[in-house]
Design a protein around this motif. Sequence first.
Motif, short mmCIF file in Angstrom:
data_model
loop_
_atom_site.label_atom_id
_atom_site.label_comp_id
_atom_site.label_asym_id
_atom_site.label_seq_id
_atom_site.Cartn_x
_atom_site.Cartn_y
_atom_site.Cartn_z
N PHE A 215 32.74 31.74 34.99
CA PHE A 215 31.44 32.55 35.03
C PHE A 215 30.28 31.96 34.14
O PHE A 215 30.45 32.04 33.13
CB PHE A 215 31.63 33.88 35.52
N MET A 216 28.68 31.98 35.09
CA MET A 216 27.89 32.06 34.47
C MET A 216 26.60 33.43 34.53
O MET A 216 26.56 33.05 36.10
CB MET A 216 27.08 30.39 35.02
N PRO A 217 26.43 33.84 34.18
CA PRO A 217 26.78 33.53 32.19
C PRO A 217 28.33 34.08 32.44
O PRO A 217 28.76 34.86 33.06
CB PRO A 217 25.57 34.82 31.50
N ARG A 218 28.68 34.07 31.11
CA ARG A 218 29.91 34.81 31.03
C ARG A 218 30.33 35.78 30.55
O ARG A 218 29.37 36.72 29.75
CB ARG A 218 31.20 34.11 29.65
N PRO A 219 31.16 36.56 31.31
CA PRO A 219 31.28 38.56 31.12
C PRO A 219 31.97 38.59 30.10
O PRO A 219 32.40 37.33 29.28
CB PRO A 219 31.75 38.79 32.98
N ASN A 220 32.02 40.15 29.17
CA ASN A 220 32.70 40.67 28.24
C ASN A 220 33.88 40.69 28.69
O ASN A 220 35.01 40.56 27.74
CB ASN A 220 31.56 41.41 27.97
N VAL A 221 34.68 40.60 30.21
CA VAL A 221 35.59 41.48 30.73
C VAL A 221 36.40 40.04 31.34
O VAL A 221 35.48 39.07 31.37
CB VAL A 221 35.45 41.98 30.96
N GLY A 222 37.65 40.23 31.06
CA GLY A 222 38.63 39.43 32.52
C GLY A 222 38.21 39.87 33.47
O GLY A 222 38.53 41.09 33.81
N SER A 223 38.44 39.30 34.01
CA SER A 223 38.66 39.66 36.08
C SER A 223 39.75 38.88 36.69
O SER A 223 40.42 38.42 36.31
CB SER A 223 37.54 38.51 36.60
N ALA A 224 40.03 39.70 37.35
CA ALA A 224 40.74 39.27 38.63
C ALA A 224 40.86 39.29 40.25
O ALA A 224 39.88 40.37 40.21
CB ALA A 224 42.35 40.18 38.36
N VAL A 225 41.49 38.41 40.95
CA VAL A 225 40.55 38.49 41.87
C VAL A 225 42.07 39.61 43.10
O VAL A 225 43.61 39.11 42.57
CB VAL A 225 41.00 36.77 42.73
N ILE A 226 42.07 40.00 44.04
CA ILE A 226 42.91 41.04 44.60
C ILE A 226 42.28 41.48 46.11
O ILE A 226 41.57 41.71 46.70
CB ILE A 226 42.60 42.94 43.48
N ARG A 227 43.54 41.35 46.48
CA ARG A 227 43.04 41.42 48.22
C ARG A 227 44.08 42.61 48.41
O ARG A 227 45.29 42.77 48.51
CB ARG A 227 44.65 40.28 48.67
N LEU A 228 43.08 43.49 49.41
CA LEU A 228 43.50 44.55 49.70
C LEU A 228 43.82 44.94 51.48
O LEU A 228 42.99 44.30 51.76
CB LEU A 228 42.73 46.45 49.29
N THR A 229 44.61 44.64 51.98
CA THR A 229 44.79 44.46 52.88
C THR A 229 44.81 46.07 54.03
O THR A 229 45.99 46.73 53.86
CB THR A 229 47.00 43.66 53.52
N ARG A 230 43.79 45.92 54.59
CA ARG A 230 43.82 47.67 55.39
C ARG A 230 45.31 47.79 56.26
O ARG A 230 45.93 47.05 56.93
CB ARG A 230 42.96 47.22 55.85
N TYR A 231 45.89 48.16 55.56
CA TYR A 231 47.26 49.62 56.80
C TYR A 231 46.56 50.23 58.04
O TYR A 231 45.47 50.57 58.08
CB TYR A 231 47.94 50.49 56.41
N PRO A 232 47.37 49.47 59.03
CA PRO A 232 46.67 49.75 60.80
C PRO A 232 46.88 51.50 60.55
O PRO A 232 46.13 52.71 60.99
CB PRO A 232 47.73 49.40 62.02
N GLU A 233 47.88 52.40 59.84
CA GLU A 233 48.18 53.40 59.66
C GLU A 233 48.47 53.74 58.51
O GLU A 233 49.63 53.05 57.24
CB GLU A 233 48.93 53.87 60.88
N SER A 234 48.25 54.53 57.55
CA SER A 234 48.57 54.79 56.19
C SER A 234 49.65 55.30 56.46
O SER A 234 50.28 55.63 57.14
CB SER A 234 47.69 56.11 55.86
N PRO A 235 51.17 54.52 54.91
CA PRO A 235 52.49 54.89 54.60
C PRO A 235 52.59 56.74 54.62
O PRO A 235 54.38 56.91 54.82
CB PRO A 235 52.31 54.06 53.20
N VAL A 236 51.29 57.14 54.07
CA VAL A 236 51.87 58.70 54.34
C VAL A 236 51.26 59.28 55.87
O VAL A 236 50.04 59.79 55.51
CB VAL A 236 51.46 59.23 52.72
#
Length: 307
Positions: A215-236
């Motif tokens: 990144f520019m500028p560099r952040p002070n923390v590590g980062s991650a890419v996360i994928r959230l795949t929407r459920y058609p219906e919640s599991p509960v």
Amino acid sequence: MNQAERPSRRFWVNNTKGQKLRMANLGNPKNTIEIIQKHGFRFQKKFGQNFLIDTHVLDKIVAAAGVTKDDLVLEIGPGIGTMTQYLAEAAREVIAVEIDKNLIPILEETLSEYDNVTILNEDILKVDIAALAEEKNGGKPIKVVANLPYYITTPIIMGLFESKVPLENITIMVQKEVADRMQVGPGTKDYGALSLAVQFYAKPEIVANVPPNCFMPRPNVGSAVIRLTRYPESPVQVNDEKKMFMIIRASFNQRRKTLVNGLTNAGELNLSKEQVAAALAKMNLPETIRGEALTLEQFAELSNLIF
Ligand code: SAM
């Protein structure tokens, strides 16, 4: 070969006259510096501005989101348009919402050759995304892709889920620690209200860890890419979603307390010790149990027993 030495890959785009034009790839740090200097742009910390300067990470994000020419993609915070260029190549249409008005002339330049990108100068938290999806995608599920401003990660994600925007997936760069919190289950220190809220709506998968030098500028923390795949219906199955989330919040507000104490101390729930203890007994759970030990299924069951 490091980033600066790598030959600048260029994008080929069709302009309105059908001519092929070459665009500088902003994922190359040299091009990012050039455009920032040209416009005299100053980074604003309050908007969480850390621009991506790594082409591998950009490729990975777009691939993880599974963007195709059928897709309408909402990009939150395009910055100078680095990821927007990648998205415009892969998607049918891109809507990019940027709060900083100083970035708009830059975006107009860096994305000028794409006719499938709309730039909105707005605060994403004030945009009616459901209406946008309805208007631009006929109510069909959209994809959200973003290198998020970290200061508003949670309200953005929860806003997208709770407002019932039709969504296929959300693929986002967040602080590493926040990505971990979204993905974990009971028995870990990172487990909390955010884990349960995300997992109620979507399947979370961390797809890349990204160090500060991307990144520019560099952040002070590590980062991650996360994928959230929407459920058609919640599991509960839960009778009253709002009440279940009130229970979850109350359980983690007082993490060190037992669940019985945490819930009876939460005025908004108006519960007696006996009510909570009776529900726990029906679930064969001890009265001394803490909220952090319960799974999403158990919170749903507890909520259904109490309310
Ligand atoms: N997407 C670009 C990239 O990857 O290089 C920039 C990412 S930067 C981490 C976050 C961007 O979000 C900045 O451009 C910032 O101005 C913008 N932003 C911050 N708060 C916002 C808000 N409330 N609504 C829309 N954009 C916002």
